[in-house]
Design a protein around this motif. Sequence first.
Motif, PDB file in Angstrom:
ATOM      1  N   PHE A 100       0.848  -1.182   0.000  1.00 23.23           N
ATOM      2  CA  PHE A 100       0.000   0.000   0.000  1.00 23.23           C
ATOM      3  C   PHE A 100       0.888   1.237   0.000  1.00 23.23           C
ATOM      4  O   PHE A 100       1.878   1.320   0.729  1.00 23.23           O
ATOM      5  N   PHE A 101       0.497   2.204  -0.826  1.00 22.48           N
ATOM      6  CA  PHE A 101       1.325   3.382  -1.076  1.00 22.48           C
ATOM      7  C   PHE A 101       0.637   4.628  -0.523  1.00 22.48           C
ATOM      8  O   PHE A 101      -0.568   4.817  -0.711  1.00 22.48           O
ATOM      9  N   THR A 102       1.402   5.476   0.156  1.00 19.16           N
ATOM     10  CA  THR A 102       0.882   6.730   0.705  1.00 19.16           C
ATOM     11  C   THR A 102       1.805   7.871   0.316  1.00 19.16           C
ATOM     12  O   THR A 102       3.023   7.734   0.395  1.00 19.16           O
ATOM     13  N   ARG A 103       1.197   8.978  -0.101  1.00 13.71           N
ATOM     14  CA  ARG A 103       1.978  10.198  -0.366  1.00 13.71           C
ATOM     15  C   ARG A 103       1.509  11.280   0.596  1.00 13.71           C
ATOM     16  O   ARG A 103       0.329  11.621   0.643  1.00 13.71           O
ATOM     17  N   LEU A 104       2.451  11.826   1.360  1.00  6.60           N
ATOM     18  CA  LEU A 104       2.162  12.890   2.310  1.00  6.60           C
ATOM     19  C   LEU A 104       2.962  14.128   1.937  1.00  6.60           C
ATOM     20  O   LEU A 104       4.088  14.021   1.432  1.00  6.60           O
ATOM     21  N   HIS A 105       2.372  15.285   2.182  1.00  5.27           N
ATOM     22  CA  HIS A 105       3.044  16.565   1.927  1.00  5.27           C
ATOM     23  C   HIS A 105       3.143  17.327   3.245  1.00  5.27           C
ATOM     24  O   HIS A 105       2.127  17.611   3.879  1.00  5.27           O
ATOM     25  N   VAL A 106       4.365  17.657   3.625  1.00  2.29           N
ATOM     26  CA  VAL A 106       4.617  18.327   4.898  1.00  2.29           C
ATOM     27  C   VAL A 106       5.243  19.684   4.624  1.00  2.29           C
ATOM     28  O   VAL A 106       6.208  19.785   3.865  1.00  2.29           O
ATOM     29  N   ARG A 107       4.693  20.715   5.221  1.00  7.61           N
ATOM     30  CA  ARG A 107       5.350  22.034   5.217  1.00  7.61           C
ATOM     31  C   ARG A 107       5.654  22.372   6.675  1.00  7.61           C
ATOM     32  O   ARG A 107       4.743  22.417   7.507  1.00  7.61           O
ATOM     33  N   TYR A 108       6.926  22.601   6.977  1.00  5.74           N
ATOM     34  CA  TYR A 108       7.303  22.729   8.380  1.00  5.74           C
ATOM     35  C   TYR A 108       8.338  23.833   8.580  1.00  5.74           C
ATOM     36  O   TYR A 108       9.028  24.256   7.650  1.00  5.74           O
ATOM     37  N   SER A 109       8.416  24.259   9.826  1.00  2.00           N
ATOM     38  CA  SER A 109       9.418  25.246  10.231  1.00  2.00           C
ATOM     39  C   SER A 109       9.712  25.016  11.709  1.00  2.00           C
ATOM     40  O   SER A 109       9.036  24.224  12.379  1.00  2.00           O
ATOM     41  N   ARG A 110      10.686  25.720  12.224  1.00  2.00           N
ATOM     42  CA  ARG A 110      11.020  25.570  13.642  1.00  2.00           C
ATOM     43  C   ARG A 110       9.835  25.927  14.522  1.00  2.00           C
ATOM     44  O   ARG A 110       9.609  25.325  15.562  1.00  2.00           O
ATOM     45  N   GLU A 111       9.085  26.944  14.089  1.00  2.00           N
ATOM     46  CA  GLU A 111       7.977  27.422  14.919  1.00  2.00           C
ATOM     47  C   GLU A 111       6.785  26.463  14.910  1.00  2.00           C
ATOM     48  O   GLU A 111       6.143  26.266  15.944  1.00  2.00           O
ATOM     49  N   THR A 112       6.503  25.879  13.751  1.00  2.00           N
ATOM     50  CA  THR A 112       5.289  25.062  13.651  1.00  2.00           C
ATOM     51  C   THR A 112       5.514  23.589  13.956  1.00  2.00           C
ATOM     52  O   THR A 112       4.588  22.893  14.364  1.00  2.00           O
ATOM     53  N   HIS A 113       6.719  23.095  13.739  1.00  2.00           N
ATOM     54  CA  HIS A 113       6.994  21.668  13.920  1.00  2.00           C
ATOM     55  C   HIS A 113       8.287  21.490  14.714  1.00  2.00           C
ATOM     56  O   HIS A 113       9.327  21.094  14.155  1.00  2.00           O
ATOM     57  N   PRO A 114       8.259  21.747  16.005  1.00  2.00           N
ATOM     58  CA  PRO A 114       9.471  21.613  16.824  1.00  2.00           C
ATOM     59  C   PRO A 114       9.884  20.176  17.087  1.00  2.00           C
ATOM     60  O   PRO A 114      10.989  19.929  17.577  1.00  2.00           O
ATOM     61  N   GLN A 115       9.015  19.212  16.760  1.00  2.00           N
ATOM     62  CA  GLN A 115       9.336  17.803  16.999  1.00  2.00           C
ATOM     63  C   GLN A 115       9.585  17.076  15.677  1.00  2.00           C
ATOM     64  O   GLN A 115       9.050  17.465  14.639  1.00  2.00           O
ATOM     65  N   ASP A 116      10.377  15.997  15.740  1.00  2.00           N
ATOM     66  CA  ASP A 116      10.514  15.130  14.577  1.00  2.00           C
ATOM     67  C   ASP A 116       9.165  14.490  14.258  1.00  2.00           C
ATOM     68  O   ASP A 116       8.284  14.388  15.127  1.00  2.00           O
ATOM     69  N   LEU A 117       9.000  14.030  13.024  1.00  2.00           N
ATOM     70  CA  LEU A 117       7.732  13.430  12.625  1.00  2.00           C
ATOM     71  C   LEU A 117       7.671  11.971  13.075  1.00  2.00           C
ATOM     72  O   LEU A 117       8.558  11.174  12.754  1.00  2.00           O
ATOM     73  N   LEU A 118       6.638  11.620  13.812  1.00  2.00           N
ATOM     74  CA  LEU A 118       6.397  10.243  14.239  1.00  2.00           C
ATOM     75  C   LEU A 118       5.241   9.688  13.413  1.00  2.00           C
ATOM     76  O   LEU A 118       4.218  10.350  13.242  1.00  2.00           O
ATOM     77  N   PHE A 119       5.400   8.465  12.925  1.00  2.00           N
ATOM     78  CA  PHE A 119       4.393   7.866  12.054  1.00  2.00           C
ATOM     79  C   PHE A 119       3.852   6.571  12.640  1.00  2.00           C
ATOM     80  O   PHE A 119       4.446   5.963  13.535  1.00  2.00           O
ATOM     81  N   GLN A 120       2.724   6.147  12.076  1.00  2.00           N
ATOM     82  CA  GLN A 120       2.181   4.830  12.364  1.00  2.00           C
ATOM     83  C   GLN A 120       1.608   4.240  11.088  1.00  2.00           C
ATOM     84  O   GLN A 120       1.158   4.965  10.191  1.00  2.00           O
ATOM     85  N   VAL A 121       1.624   2.905  11.025  1.00  2.00           N
ATOM     86  CA  VAL A 121       0.993   2.199   9.910  1.00  2.00           C
ATOM     87  C   VAL A 121      -0.425   1.870  10.333  1.00  2.00           C
ATOM     88  O   VAL A 121      -0.644   1.294  11.403  1.00  2.00           O
ATOM     89  N   THR A 122      -1.407   2.246   9.524  1.00  2.00           N
ATOM     90  CA  THR A 122      -2.802   2.017   9.867  1.00  2.00           C
ATOM     91  C   THR A 122      -3.387   0.929   8.961  1.00  2.00           C
ATOM     92  O   THR A 122      -2.833   0.631   7.893  1.00  2.00           O
ATOM     93  N   PRO A 123      -4.531   0.362   9.347  1.00  2.00           N
ATOM     94  CA  PRO A 123      -5.196  -0.625   8.464  1.00  2.00           C
ATOM     95  C   PRO A 123      -6.066   0.036   7.404  1.00  2.00           C
ATOM     96  O   PRO A 123      -6.728  -0.657   6.633  1.00  2.00           O
ATOM     97  N   ASN A 124      -6.078   1.358   7.347  1.00  2.00           N
ATOM     98  CA  ASN A 124      -6.921   2.094   6.413  1.00  2.00           C
ATOM     99  C   ASN A 124      -6.417   1.918   4.974  1.00  2.00           C
ATOM    100  O   ASN A 124      -5.322   2.367   4.627  1.00  2.00           O
ATOM    101  N   LYS A 125      -7.228   1.293   4.141  1.00  2.00           N
ATOM    102  CA  LYS A 125      -6.851   1.062   2.741  1.00  2.00           C
ATOM    103  C   LYS A 125      -7.731   1.855   1.771  1.00  2.00           C
ATOM    104  O   LYS A 125      -7.799   1.533   0.580  1.00  2.00           O
ATOM    105  N   GLU A 126      -8.391   2.864   2.280  1.00  2.00           N
ATOM    106  CA  GLU A 126      -9.232   3.682   1.413  1.00  2.00           C
ATOM    107  C   GLU A 126      -8.373   4.415   0.380  1.00  2.00           C
ATOM    108  O   GLU A 126      -7.356   5.023   0.723  1.00  2.00           O
ATOM    109  N   HIS A 127      -8.800   4.351  -0.866  1.00  2.00           N
ATOM    110  CA  HIS A 127      -8.053   5.034  -1.924  1.00  2.00           C
ATOM    111  C   HIS A 127      -8.346   6.536  -1.880  1.00  2.00           C
ATOM    112  O   HIS A 127      -9.461   6.945  -1.605  1.00  2.00           O
ATOM    113  N   PHE A 128      -7.330   7.324  -2.197  1.00  2.00           N
ATOM    114  CA  PHE A 128      -7.493   8.779  -2.187  1.00  2.00           C
ATOM    115  C   PHE A 128      -6.503   9.396  -3.167  1.00  2.00           C
ATOM    116  O   PHE A 128      -5.378   8.905  -3.341  1.00  2.00           O
TER     117      PHE A 128
END
Length: 518
Positions: free
Chosen positions: A364-392
Amino acid sequence: MKIRKILLSLLLTATAASGFGFCGFYVAKADAKLFNKTSQVILVRDGNKTTVTMSNDFQGDVKDFAMVVPVPSVLKREDIRVVPSALFGKLDAYSGPRLVEYYDTDPCYTAEDRIYSLMDMAPTMSVDNLSGATSSVSKDYKVKIEAQYQVEEYDVLILSAKESTGLKEWLIDNGYKIPQTADEVLEPYIKNNMKFFVVKVNAEKLDEMSGMGNVKKYIDGVGTDNVKNLRPLQITYESDKFMLPIRLGMANSNGEQDMIVYAFTKQGRVECTNYRTTKIPTNQEVPTFVREKFGKFYVDLFEKAHAKEDKEAIFLEYAWNVSPQFSGVKCDPCVGPPPIFSDFKQAGVDWAVNSNNQAANNVFFTRLHVRYSRETHPQDLLFQVTPNKEHFQGRYILHNTVQSDLKCDAGQEYCARVVKRRANELENLHALTSWNTTQYKEYVTEYYKKLDDPSLLYKVSEPEKHYSFPVFPVDGNDPNQGIKIGVLASVFGLMLLIVFFRMNRKEEYQFKTTTANA
């Protein structure tokens, strides 16, 4: 076909203009200024195993290039690879936001006739003396070289450190400037006992592999000072944390950065856990003139959606089952070929194909778009794999209207519906991008002027919407399309007849068997 090429060019231009950076940090030697603006990363997650492939938009003298990425453990040589840059281009072309075109049927001449087509818009350190480095402990810096490898054109070190200041000084004393805030962003990784994947380009090896060594014998002045598009590096490691370090990348950046994440899993979508994942606005009807402005359209759409989410959300742009054995459509519509066996292998999706080169498991393939800066995203990105297979997918819809005189009764009703639809398309455009759409009044009045009786506007509704994948894709310019539809309908009817006949035979057989037993 011509229109498709034009749109494809526009979309590629829009993509190329954004440029790409990296999730580690660059360090400029001397007064060189290197800033990473956007980046592309491929994540492959299977259990606790993660494979990360990082694009590289470095441009300049390769002697000044180096890269630092925090990793959870000391990597082995077989955990580090170089992959073709084209892999990123293919994934981007396949999953990028897209335009979909429909063609209205001339109500004065033919039955419903719609066609769809599609277009894509379409750190560092001085490592001059690394060859002489040994696995010894530097008591002054409290930095240890855990391992060192040559991986094709790259020299790789795996470092550990006891304190961020020592690591920062070690990097500086090896001849390179690093961002003044480097120790600030290094400190959390050191406290978590993470190692540092440090890379430089081996200029001699690069010359050898590219054939430039021989060229330099005969052409003076050809150096390594204007190298572009270094090949992506790929690393694999085991960790219960599924994360992407972005804080290092902000150490030498100005303002916001963009990152496209392509993720592959067995189960379903990948979502961010410490920042909200949301869908990019999609399936909206927009005016046909957006075709010529699609790059700016999507940039402004993303900017508005980003602001609406307080600049914190992670946007889902694409999600689809791309399993080799999946028999359904792998995009609707496709704007680029879906990943194939060789792409999975290069990306590190090692479960997709077995040793006999046959489909082995779900992808299953996912494409994510992240726009970040020191002010808005002070933490590293943490992810999880979900069972959601809905196409989008992020897609935007154009309606090409009929251009005949439309004097018949049905044509007049059609004109009234187009007027309403076009007004709504402009409202959608404004809502998506904040463009001033009152300047496009002619877009609506074009069909208003075709009306003999404007009061007809009060009697009709908009044209029927057709967003789903058509059962019989048709081409309004194809004179044989009626025959094609007839053939398809005949095949479908024949299949139904065969099923009915087999069911009837089965019931008859069961009846005879029951009668004989009685």
